[in-house]
Design an enzyme around this catalytic site. Sequence first.
Site, PDB file in Angstrom:
ATOM      1  N   GLU A  38       0.841  -1.239  -0.154  1.00 24.57           N
ATOM      2  CA  GLU A  38      -0.061   0.039  -0.001  1.00 24.57           C
ATOM      3  C   GLU A  38       0.808   1.228  -0.045  1.00 24.57           C
ATOM      4  O   GLU A  38       1.868   1.353   0.801  1.00 24.57           O
ATOM      5  CB  GLU A  38      -0.909   0.064   1.257  1.00 24.57           C
ATOM      6  CG  GLU A  38      -1.766   1.253   1.371  1.00 24.57           C
ATOM      7  CD  GLU A  38      -2.564   1.466   0.011  1.00 24.57           C
ATOM      8  OE1 GLU A  38      -3.041   0.512  -0.589  1.00 24.57           O
ATOM      9  OE2 GLU A  38      -2.756   2.724  -0.185  1.00 24.57           O
ATOM     10  N   THR A  82      -6.231   2.841  -5.078  1.00 23.73           N
ATOM     11  CA  THR A  82      -6.030   1.504  -5.141  1.00 23.73           C
ATOM     12  C   THR A  82      -7.177   0.547  -5.838  1.00 23.73           C
ATOM     13  O   THR A  82      -6.674  -0.358  -6.588  1.00 23.73           O
ATOM     14  CB  THR A  82      -6.545   0.882  -3.480  1.00 23.73           C
ATOM     15  OG1 THR A  82      -5.583   1.435  -2.626  1.00 23.73           O
ATOM     16  CG2 THR A  82      -6.468  -0.758  -3.339  1.00 23.73           C
ATOM     17  N   HIS A 198      -0.764   3.655   4.843  1.00 12.88           N
ATOM     18  CA  HIS A 198      -1.466   4.458   4.256  1.00 12.88           C
ATOM     19  C   HIS A 198      -1.717   5.744   4.920  1.00 12.88           C
ATOM     20  O   HIS A 198      -1.945   6.022   6.226  1.00 12.88           O
ATOM     21  CB  HIS A 198      -3.010   3.902   4.251  1.00 12.88           C
ATOM     22  CG  HIS A 198      -4.228   4.528   3.182  1.00 12.88           C
ATOM     23  ND1 HIS A 198      -4.804   5.748   3.729  1.00 12.88           N
ATOM     24  CD2 HIS A 198      -4.572   3.813   2.299  1.00 12.88           C
ATOM     25  CE1 HIS A 198      -5.568   5.699   2.650  1.00 12.88           C
ATOM     26  NE2 HIS A 198      -5.662   5.004   1.914  1.00 12.88           N
ATOM     27  N   ASP A 257       0.745   0.155  -5.282  1.00 15.33           N
ATOM     28  CA  ASP A 257      -0.105   0.591  -5.812  1.00 15.33           C
ATOM     29  C   ASP A 257      -0.325   1.891  -6.198  1.00 15.33           C
ATOM     30  O   ASP A 257      -0.798   2.425  -7.402  1.00 15.33           O
ATOM     31  CB  ASP A 257      -1.526   0.147  -5.042  1.00 15.33           C
ATOM     32  CG  ASP A 257      -1.600   0.998  -3.725  1.00 15.33           C
ATOM     33  OD1 ASP A 257      -2.995   1.252  -3.274  1.00 15.33           O
ATOM     34  OD2 ASP A 257      -0.539   1.561  -3.422  1.00 15.33           O
ATOM     35  N   HIS A 258       0.259   2.903  -5.644  1.00 18.21           N
ATOM     36  CA  HIS A 258       0.579   4.343  -6.120  1.00 18.21           C
ATOM     37  C   HIS A 258       1.256   5.123  -5.297  1.00 18.21           C
ATOM     38  O   HIS A 258       1.762   4.611  -4.100  1.00 18.21           O
ATOM     39  CB  HIS A 258      -0.884   4.904  -5.831  1.00 18.21           C
ATOM     40  CG  HIS A 258      -2.039   4.674  -4.745  1.00 18.21           C
ATOM     41  ND1 HIS A 258      -1.367   5.152  -3.729  1.00 18.21           N
ATOM     42  CD2 HIS A 258      -2.799   3.965  -4.392  1.00 18.21           C
ATOM     43  CE1 HIS A 258      -2.198   4.777  -2.600  1.00 18.21           C
ATOM     44  NE2 HIS A 258      -3.129   4.094  -3.166  1.00 18.21           N
TER      45      HIS A 258
HETATM   46  C1  GP9 Z   1      -9.134   0.617   1.314  1.00 14.39           C
HETATM   47  C2  GP9 Z   1      -7.741   0.560   1.128  1.00 14.39           C
HETATM   48  C3  GP9 Z   1      -7.279   1.831   0.753  1.00 14.39           C
HETATM   49  O1  GP9 Z   1      -9.799  -0.616   1.538  1.00 14.39           O
HETATM   50  O2  GP9 Z   1      -7.544  -0.649   0.142  1.00 14.39           O
HETATM   51  O3  GP9 Z   1      -7.442   2.245  -0.415  1.00 14.39           O
HETATM   52  P1  GP9 Z   1      -7.054   3.441  -1.003  1.00 14.39           P
HETATM   53  O4  GP9 Z   1      -7.240   4.646  -0.253  1.00 14.39           O
HETATM   54  O5  GP9 Z   1      -5.490   3.600  -1.187  1.00 14.39           O
HETATM   55  O6  GP9 Z   1      -7.458   3.555  -2.364  1.00 14.39           O
HETATM   56 MN    MN Z   2      -3.875   2.450  -2.276  1.00 14.95          MN
END
Ligand code: GP9
Ligand code: MN
Length: 428
Positions: A38, A82, A198, A257-258
């Site tokens: 993440e 995500t 996150h 993912d980003h």
């Molecule tokens: C939400 C988690 C984070 O379930 O996968 O998502 P994001 O905010 O990175 O799109």
């Molecule tokens: Mn994400």
Amino acid sequence: DSSDMNTVKNYINNNRLPSNVQYTGVAKGKNVFIIHLESFQQFLIDFKWDNQEVTPNINKLYHSKSTLSFDNFFNQVGQGKTADAELMLENSLFGLPEGAAMVTDGTSNTFQAAPAILGQRGYTTASFHGDVPSFWNRDNTYKSWGYDYFFSSKYYKDKKDYNIGYGMKDKIFLRDAANYVQQLPQPFYAKLITVTNHYPYLLDKKNQTIQKTNTGDSTVDGYVQTAHYLDQAVGEFMDWLQATGLDKKSVVIFYGDHYGISANHKKAVAKLLNKKDFDNFDNAQFQRVPFMIHMNGLQGGINHTYGGEIDVLPTILNLLGVKNDDTIQFGTDLLAPKRSEVVAFRNGDFVAPDFTKVNGTYYYTKTGETVGSLTPEQQQKVEQMSNRVDTELSLSDKVITGDLLRFYKPKGFQKVVKKDYSYNKNKS
Ligand code: GP9
Ligand code: MN
């Protein structure tokens, strides 16, 4: 309508590339782990802070001779974050210019996604995530993608100190997910989505095992702590993989993912990276995320090709020896020779080895200088690159907004019957 589908099909067919036969089927029949790191950016690799590596376990994997690591791999997400990453990785379709396709189109659209493709070749497929099943409409979308199982937060012990931010803490999540993985029939395709690293990078005191950075931006300075924690969780997971012997029967794929730190924190990032300033060009280069393919006995190394999340599915299918010559996918095998290295961003910008385009301005990628006058052939080249990006994005948008895949079926692919899937805990 179906004539749009023909336009898309012609474009895809005209741009199909032969895969790298040297890697065709090297992972055939192996279990596949997809480890979603993440908000994990490439600059964290080998990054030091507080007299230590921030991510020693991931660094070790990155440099291992059994890992194919990509150092010019970019995230291409739009507002779906995500969700866009999951859509691109498992469908090789771009997210939408606004919103999240998984939410607006995931329930009703026809997809030909990785779980369905592999499920029809004897794989058991499962996604694991410590957040609620409805987030990003995963519970409905995963049925469209053909996931056999979705182990969301309700499958894990929900003690209050197990959670932080968007869901379960990664160490606890990965440990509990591992118990379910071990019960999956093999070969399996298991996607494990972490979440502790996150925004805004909160972490409880006892898990803080590295100092915060000192940029003065409170939403940036915790990033190294949650990244360090995620890295420890990855280390524990890899130890478990070895202890069970699953490491010998699996290919483990990691991706960021980003971005974790957005362009709104340029001053803090400049400080973090010891740069005097951080402009639009720098921010485009900052969109690199790790992509690593780790497998015992793999001919590994650092691969410098420029690519992105849209290219992952064709790359994986070739490694698994799965025929992929008549699907509708906008990416190309990252290992294929003579592939286009223009990496499209969702807003029409792009990065390529020679030129980078950021809201209408062209830069030399190697130096970061803005391009002054262009020779006629350079002018033609950058126009071709821009056209390619615009075409790919708009055709991909047509596939999603027009639900065009209902008008097309790859040879041998069985249409996914969504009502055949249920993710309730007490399912039969
Ligand atoms: C939400 C988690 C984070 O379930 O996968 O998502 P994001 O905010 O990175 O799109
Ligand atoms: Mn994400």
